[in-house]
Design a protein around this motif. Sequence first.
Motif, mmCIF file in Angstrom:
data_model
loop_
_atom_site.group_PDB
_atom_site.id
_atom_site.type_symbol
_atom_site.label_atom_id
_atom_site.label_comp_id
_atom_site.label_asym_id
_atom_site.label_seq_id
_atom_site.Cartn_x
_atom_site.Cartn_y
_atom_site.Cartn_z
ATOM 1 N N ASN A 1 19.502 63.425 60.743
ATOM 2 C CA ASN A 1 18.126 62.934 60.811
ATOM 3 C C ASN A 1 17.132 64.096 60.733
ATOM 4 O O ASN A 1 16.121 64.010 60.041
ATOM 5 C CB ASN A 1 17.914 62.143 62.104
ATOM 6 C CG ASN A 1 16.553 61.517 62.204
ATOM 7 O OD1 ASN A 1 16.196 60.668 61.404
ATOM 8 N ND2 ASN A 1 15.791 61.941 63.194
ATOM 9 N N ASP B 1 11.481 60.083 55.817
ATOM 10 C CA ASP B 1 12.791 59.436 55.732
ATOM 11 C C ASP B 1 13.566 59.440 57.046
ATOM 12 O O ASP B 1 14.701 58.989 57.086
ATOM 13 C CB ASP B 1 13.640 60.112 54.654
ATOM 14 C CG ASP B 1 13.079 59.911 53.267
ATOM 15 O OD1 ASP B 1 12.345 58.925 53.053
ATOM 16 O OD2 ASP B 1 13.378 60.744 52.389
ATOM 17 N N PHE C 1 15.169 58.376 60.421
ATOM 18 C CA PHE C 1 15.603 57.020 60.745
ATOM 19 C C PHE C 1 15.824 56.759 62.225
ATOM 20 O O PHE C 1 15.931 55.621 62.640
ATOM 21 C CB PHE C 1 16.877 56.673 59.971
ATOM 22 C CG PHE C 1 17.987 57.681 60.137
ATOM 23 C CD1 PHE C 1 18.830 57.631 61.220
ATOM 24 C CD2 PHE C 1 18.163 58.678 59.203
ATOM 25 C CE1 PHE C 1 19.842 58.557 61.372
ATOM 26 C CE2 PHE C 1 19.174 59.606 59.336
ATOM 27 C CZ PHE C 1 20.025 59.546 60.428
ATOM 28 N N ILE D 1 18.143 53.047 65.782
ATOM 29 C CA ILE D 1 17.735 53.533 64.462
ATOM 30 C C ILE D 1 17.167 52.396 63.619
ATOM 31 O O ILE D 1 17.285 51.228 63.975
ATOM 32 C CB ILE D 1 18.919 54.189 63.716
ATOM 33 C CG1 ILE D 1 20.002 53.153 63.411
ATOM 34 C CG2 ILE D 1 19.485 55.356 64.513
ATOM 35 C CD1 ILE D 1 21.001 53.606 62.391
ATOM 36 N N GLN D 2 16.593 52.760 62.486
ATOM 37 C CA GLN D 2 16.075 51.755 61.556
ATOM 38 C C GLN D 2 17.237 50.919 61.021
ATOM 39 O O GLN D 2 18.294 51.455 60.680
ATOM 40 C CB GLN D 2 15.342 52.426 60.400
ATOM 41 C CG GLN D 2 14.100 53.150 60.822
ATOM 42 C CD GLN D 2 13.442 53.878 59.666
ATOM 43 O OE1 GLN D 2 13.914 53.854 58.541
ATOM 44 N NE2 GLN D 2 12.341 54.542 59.972
ATOM 45 N N MET E 1 19.374 51.696 57.679
ATOM 46 C CA MET E 1 20.103 52.953 57.536
ATOM 47 C C MET E 1 21.549 52.876 58.017
ATOM 48 O O MET E 1 22.272 53.864 57.944
ATOM 49 C CB MET E 1 19.369 54.068 58.292
ATOM 50 C CG MET E 1 18.000 54.383 57.747
ATOM 51 S SD MET E 1 18.008 54.894 56.019
ATOM 52 C CE MET E 1 18.682 56.516 56.161
#
Length: 70
Positions: free
Chosen positions: A24, A31, A33, A45-46, A49
Amino acid sequence: MVNAIKGLFISCDIPMAQFIVNMNASMPASDKFIMHILDPTHMFIQPNMGDYIRSKMTEFRDQNSYEKPM
């Protein structure tokens, strides 16, 4: 009022968590995440991903696995 955020909860051992945090950190700011690190073995996290992280972990494990020569 409660604000809910959709994400993916990851639970792993400390070395793998450090690998994910390092991955990360190496990405550009747009970008990144990781939304929240809960403790040394859990993070949020997103949601989009998950497959990317899974593939990078597989590559990492394959590179660091010993196969006995024939």
